[in-house]
Design a protein around this motif. Structure first.
Motif, short mmCIF file in Angstrom:
data_model
loop_
_atom_site.label_atom_id
_atom_site.label_comp_id
_atom_site.label_asym_id
_atom_site.label_seq_id
_atom_site.Cartn_x
_atom_site.Cartn_y
_atom_site.Cartn_z
N VAL A 1 -19.61 39.26 93.04
CA VAL A 1 -20.72 39.97 92.41
C VAL A 1 -20.58 41.48 92.59
O VAL A 1 -20.96 42.25 91.71
N LYS B 1 -17.82 43.05 92.49
CA LYS B 1 -16.88 43.45 91.45
C LYS B 1 -17.57 43.50 90.08
O LYS B 1 -17.32 44.41 89.28
N TYR B 2 -18.44 42.52 89.82
CA TYR B 2 -19.14 42.52 88.54
C TYR B 2 -20.13 43.69 88.45
O TYR B 2 -20.28 44.28 87.38
N ASN C 1 -18.14 46.74 87.70
CA ASN C 1 -17.76 46.73 86.28
C ASN C 1 -18.95 47.10 85.40
O ASN C 1 -18.82 47.85 84.42
N LEU C 2 -20.14 46.57 85.75
CA LEU C 2 -21.36 46.89 85.00
C LEU C 2 -21.67 48.38 85.08
O LEU C 2 -22.04 49.01 84.08
N SER D 1 -20.91 41.83 81.68
CA SER D 1 -21.00 41.88 83.15
C SER D 1 -22.27 41.21 83.65
O SER D 1 -22.25 40.52 84.68
N ALA E 1 -21.70 37.58 83.44
CA ALA E 1 -20.76 37.15 84.49
C ALA E 1 -21.46 37.00 85.83
O ALA E 1 -21.19 36.05 86.58
N ILE E 2 -22.35 37.94 86.16
CA ILE E 2 -23.11 37.85 87.42
C ILE E 2 -23.95 36.58 87.44
O ILE E 2 -23.99 35.86 88.44
N ASP F 1 -21.73 33.47 87.78
CA ASP F 1 -21.21 33.40 89.14
C ASP F 1 -22.25 32.82 90.09
O ASP F 1 -21.94 31.99 90.94
N ALA G 1 -12.74 36.55 89.69
CA ALA G 1 -13.55 37.66 89.20
C ALA G 1 -12.75 38.65 88.36
O ALA G 1 -13.20 39.11 87.31
N ILE H 1 -13.50 39.72 84.51
CA ILE H 1 -13.73 41.11 84.12
C ILE H 1 -12.76 41.52 83.01
O ILE H 1 -13.15 42.15 82.02
N VAL I 1 -13.90 39.98 79.80
CA VAL I 1 -15.07 40.66 79.23
C VAL I 1 -14.64 41.84 78.35
O VAL I 1 -15.12 42.02 77.23
#
Length: 363
Positions: A61, A63-64, A67-68, A117, A120-121, A124, A142, A146, A149
């Motif tokens: 999370v 990492k997400y 990315n967000l 993102s 993805a969170i 996850d 992850a 990413i 995405v």
């Protein structure tokens, strides 16, 4: 989005500027958007610093969220300024042909990456709490998620624009335009509708479904632990309470992010769909309505750091460390308090498949 947000049936050459937007409203809009962009860029940069340091305590999370934050910085620092440049004088594009045909369409990828993102969170957390995926396995996939995405956003949002984006220079009229020229009205409608489906309705439906499943799992877990507690007495009750409490907090942290996404994106997508079937030039001050939708869209990218600071004690502490220039503490792994109330713990909690009170949740 820059290249799918032009208002159909409205030509600035045929309307007086005051009919589009009164001067005082334009001034308020520019000041408000500047404030939103400034807060959002600074806030997301802080999130990048916080999630980029302390490598010892990484979760999927984290990492997400990183990315967000990067995607939201792109929206605020690249996409919106380009929108302002285009809106200031739609028929005097100042950035040249290459920027128009290559980089202008590419900027829309930041919107899709931001939405991807958030999804993805959510997925996850669903896999961890409902399906019992381990944090190690979640972290290993992850980077591929990413990458997916960004690639998916490029293929779905950007690539179609490369086929229709045109740099139109009319020396007789003295105009230079950079705009998508669709082969027919049906193709334009298909593109806009598909964006609404794939980047708003489908993500929102997926997120709501995942949260419903997570909520059910947490409630079932609490009930099961309560029954076991009644049978076995108070043996390690605190562990079980801490476990359920952490999962509940993980859900509560993500809910404001999703609500903000749903509320701020809704007016823009409604406006886009309505403008495909209604001659919006008949509506007075339609540009004001459009700009309100755009500012709401913009605020979605600026709101997440504020949400993190409100709901996460760890993020608040990290923000304080940055502002006090306490870099040594910033790079240290957060202390595992007895309550395990840190942001990392809440997001990395994994729901056990069996009611084993001796099992610790890994961070």
């Amino acid at each position: 989005m820059n290249n799918s947000t032009d208002i159909p049936n409205v030509s600035p050459l045929t309307l007086d500027k005051d009919e589009l937007e009164p001067k005082f409203v334009e001034t308020i809009r520019l000041i408000l958007s500047a404030i939103i962009c400034s807060i959002g860029i600074v806030g997301n940069l802080l999130v990048v610093i916080i999630t980029g340091t302390n490598r010892a305590n990484k979760t999927a999370v984290h990492k997400y969220i990183l990315n967000l934050a990067i995607a939201d910085i792109g929206v605020l620092a690249i996409c919106y300024p380009l929108t302002l440049i285009k809106a200031a004088d739609p028929f005097q594009w100042p950035l040249g042909k290459v920027f128009c045909e290559v980089f202008y369409p590419l900027s829309d990828i930041f919107y899709s990456a931001s939405i991807g993102s958030i999804v993805a969170i959510t997925i996850d957390r669903h896999l961890a709490i409902v399906r019992g995926m381990t944090s190690h396995r979640s972290l290993s996939v992850a980077k591929w998620v990413i990458m997916g995405v960004w690639v998916l956003g490029f293929l779905v949002v950007v690539v179609p624009l490369y086929f229709v984006m045109e740099f139109i220079e009319d020396k007789e009229k003295g105009t230079i335009d950079c705009t998508p020229v669709w082969p027919n009205n049906a193709s334009n409608k298909s593109y806009v509708i598909s964006l609404t489906i794939f980047w708003y309705l489908l993500p929102l439906a997926l997120i709501l479904w995942a949260y419903r499943q997570i909520g059910r799992k947490i409630r079932a877990s609490k009930l099961l632990h309560k029954k076991i507690n009644n049978m076995r007495g108070s043996y390690k009750t605190e562990k079980k309470k801490k476990f359920d409490k952490a999962n509940t907090k993980a859900l509560k942290i993500l809910v404001p992010v999703v609500i903000t996404f749903a509320v701020t994106m809704f007016p823009f997508h409604v406006f886009q769909i309505v403008s495909l079937f209604v001659i919006v030039r008949k509506v007075k001050y339609i540009w004001v309505v459009y700009n309100i939708c755009t500012i709401l869209l913009l605020s979605n990218s600026a709101a997440n750091p504020i949400i993190y600071s409100l709901v996460s004690a760890e993020f608040r502490q990290r923000f304080k460390d940055i502002f006090s220039l306490n870099w040594q503490r910033l790079c240290q792994e957060p202390m595992k308090r007895k309550t395990d109330s840190s942001f990392s713990y809440r997001f990395s909690t994994i729901q056990v498949q069996s009611p084993n009170p001796d099992r610790e949740t890994k961070v």
